[in-house]
Design an enzyme around this catalytic site. Structure first.
Site, PDB file in Angstrom:
ATOM      1  N   HIS A  78      -1.280  15.564  -3.616  1.00  0.00           N
ATOM      2  CA  HIS A  78      -1.381  14.865  -4.898  1.00  0.00           C
ATOM      3  C   HIS A  78      -0.755  13.477  -4.797  1.00  0.00           C
ATOM      4  O   HIS A  78      -1.349  12.468  -5.198  1.00  0.00           O
ATOM      5  CB  HIS A  78      -0.667  15.714  -5.957  1.00  0.00           C
ATOM      6  CG  HIS A  78      -0.550  15.096  -7.312  1.00  0.00           C
ATOM      7  ND1 HIS A  78      -1.208  15.592  -8.412  1.00  0.00           N
ATOM      8  CD2 HIS A  78       0.178  14.041  -7.761  1.00  0.00           C
ATOM      9  CE1 HIS A  78      -0.906  14.856  -9.480  1.00  0.00           C
ATOM     10  NE2 HIS A  78      -0.057  13.915  -9.103  1.00  0.00           N
ATOM     11  N   GLU A  79       0.445  13.407  -4.225  1.00  0.00           N
ATOM     12  CA  GLU A  79       1.144  12.120  -4.115  1.00  0.00           C
ATOM     13  C   GLU A  79       0.469  11.194  -3.102  1.00  0.00           C
ATOM     14  O   GLU A  79       0.406   9.976  -3.320  1.00  0.00           O
ATOM     15  CB  GLU A  79       2.615  12.352  -3.745  1.00  0.00           C
ATOM     16  CG  GLU A  79       3.401  13.183  -4.748  1.00  0.00           C
ATOM     17  CD  GLU A  79       3.356  12.607  -6.148  1.00  0.00           C
ATOM     18  OE1 GLU A  79       3.247  11.365  -6.298  1.00  0.00           O
ATOM     19  OE2 GLU A  79       3.408  13.390  -7.114  1.00  0.00           O
ATOM     20  N   HIS A 126      -2.309   9.560  -4.826  1.00  0.00           N
ATOM     21  CA  HIS A 126      -1.841   8.406  -5.595  1.00  0.00           C
ATOM     22  C   HIS A 126      -1.740   7.171  -4.696  1.00  0.00           C
ATOM     23  O   HIS A 126      -2.150   6.073  -5.074  1.00  0.00           O
ATOM     24  CB  HIS A 126      -0.469   8.699  -6.200  1.00  0.00           C
ATOM     25  CG  HIS A 126      -0.500   9.438  -7.489  1.00  0.00           C
ATOM     26  ND1 HIS A 126      -1.323   9.094  -8.539  1.00  0.00           N
ATOM     27  CD2 HIS A 126       0.231  10.510  -7.924  1.00  0.00           C
ATOM     28  CE1 HIS A 126      -1.105   9.928  -9.554  1.00  0.00           C
ATOM     29  NE2 HIS A 126      -0.173  10.792  -9.209  1.00  0.00           N
ATOM     30  N   GLU A 160      -3.701  11.179 -13.099  1.00  0.00           N
ATOM     31  CA  GLU A 160      -3.083  12.434 -12.670  1.00  0.00           C
ATOM     32  C   GLU A 160      -4.151  13.485 -12.366  1.00  0.00           C
ATOM     33  O   GLU A 160      -3.998  14.285 -11.432  1.00  0.00           O
ATOM     34  CB  GLU A 160      -2.122  12.947 -13.749  1.00  0.00           C
ATOM     35  CG  GLU A 160      -0.855  12.135 -13.868  1.00  0.00           C
ATOM     36  CD  GLU A 160      -0.092  12.063 -12.558  1.00  0.00           C
ATOM     37  OE1 GLU A 160       0.059  13.099 -11.896  1.00  0.00           O
ATOM     38  OE2 GLU A 160       0.339  10.957 -12.196  1.00  0.00           O
TER      39      GLU A 160
END
Length: 388
Positions: free
Chosen positions: A143-144, A147, A194
């Site tokens: 997930h990060e 980003h 997100e």
């Protein structure tokens, strides 16, 4: 790969398994349409990134880097090696050439974030490391990394700065209003970003149940034996369809100050995307490449974003969204529909109105703005909190 089938530091280890890799994948492959349209437009602005990076001297980024370096543990082959393996693995799968530095920060609150203008920094808290098992943590790190690949860290840092600025100029007439209008719009984009990063986490972990478990743990803690993923997803359906127009308004008020969608909504959105043709095409190796990013049409991206929002309204079970859809469709007898939607409240019934207004009033106070609101912390010596 870091999976060796053994136990380490109390974390469940799983047998090694092969996961697909996505060479040269563009972040457009997994970005939510609303997120993608904003990013495409910003990337098309000549000199935009240069200007924002020039602002790094005005933002607390250098302070944050020094803070994490001095008061957190940097992940490496010698420190939190299993997290380092997962970080390198995530960058390998998404073909991110430069591995961002990652830190573990002592904080019992489960949290993770990716910030920075010149260079993304990933931070995870000890609360998160202790909460998640191996595959759940892999999805969070993915997930990060998602980003970082999308460039969200640049705009996230700006959001933190503007939120802090809004607090400082609150005494100036209309100054705070103007900045908060920008912050509100950024938060709406941020919530969609997100959802994009959740998709990136799934592409890295390639285990939907693990991604679901991680979101469920963020909502209910480390009590898997007491929770059920299917029941958790049913909550999202009940949340969307339940109540009347008053509840719809309260939902909007609850979500406005948040930087993240609610956990049940994130889980439902991720499951929906995992079942989509777009996800299957990516897994089959058919996805946009980074070399094509410069040729992306801003108009087409905004058209996709508009279609996404229109589809959301059209397919939503929320009473307010149904009303909006009826208005767009030219529904007759609109007044009676509104009165029914408010359960008689709009008709001015004193007894029902007072009682009905009192019940949802307490529910309108969101208890999670402390962990999901990003404001106020960037100007202090404490790192900003930004739950993932």
């Amino acid at each position: 790969m870091s999976d060796d089938g053994h136990q380490q530091d109390g974390h469940e280890r799983v047998p090694s398994r092969q996961r697909r890799r996505f060479p040269e994948i563009s972040s457009r492959a997994y970005e939510h349409p609303a997120d993608r349209s904003a990013l495409v437009a910003l990337r098309k602005l000549s000199g935009f990134d240069t200007v924002f990076k020039a602002l790094s001297g005005l933002l607390p980024e250098r302070s944050l880097r020094l803070l994490f370096l001095s008061d957190s543990v940097r992940v490496s082959d010698r420190q939190f090696a299993h997290l380092n393996d997962m970080l390198r693995d995530a960058c390998y799968i998404l073909d991110l050439e430069k591995v961002p530095p990652m830190y573990v920060n002592q904080d019992p609150l489960p949290n993770a974030m990716c910030v920075g203008l010149d260079e993304p920094i990933i931070v995870v808290t000890t609360g998160l490391v202790e909460l998640l098992d191996e595959e759940e943590m892999r999805a969070v790190i993915g997930h990060e990394v998602g980003h970082a690949l999308s460039g969200h860290s640049v705009y996230r840092t700006v959001l933190l700065f503007l939120t802090n600025l809004a607090l400082r100029v609150a005494w100036i007439p209309l100054g705070n209003v103007a900045i908060m209008a920008i912050v509100t719009a950024l938060r709406e984009w941020f919530r969609k970003s997100e959802l994009s990063a959740d998709r990136a986490g799934l592409l890295v972990g390639q285990d939907l149940r693990a991604s679901m478990r991680g979101l469920m743990k963020l909502a209910g803690g480390n009590h898997l034996h007491e929770m059920n993923v299917d029941a958790f997803l049913e909550q999202a359906e009940e949340y969307e369809a339940g109540g009347d127009l008053r509840d719809s308004v309260l939902k909007i008020l609850n979500v406005l100050p948040r930087s993240h969608p609610f956990a049940t909504i994130r889980a439902a959105e991720l499951k929906k995307w995992a079942a989509s043709r777009d996800y299957q095409r990516i897994m089959d190796g058919h996805y946009p490449r980074r070399g094509e990013d410069k040729d992306t049409s801003v108009t087409d991206s905004f058209r996709e974003s508009a279609a996404s929002y229109a589809g959301q309204v059209r397919n939503s079970k929320d009473p307010l969204m149904k009303l909006v859809n009826d208005i767009a469709g030219g529904a007759g007898d609109l007044g009676s529909r509104v009165r029914r939607g408010f359960g008689g409240f709009a008709a001015g019934g004193a007894g029902s109105g007072a009682g009905a207004a009192g019940a949802p009033g307490s529910a309108g106070t969101t208890g999670s703005t402390g962990t999901n609101g990003s404001g106020g912390s960037t100007g202090s010596t404490e790192p900003p909190r930004d739950e993932d």
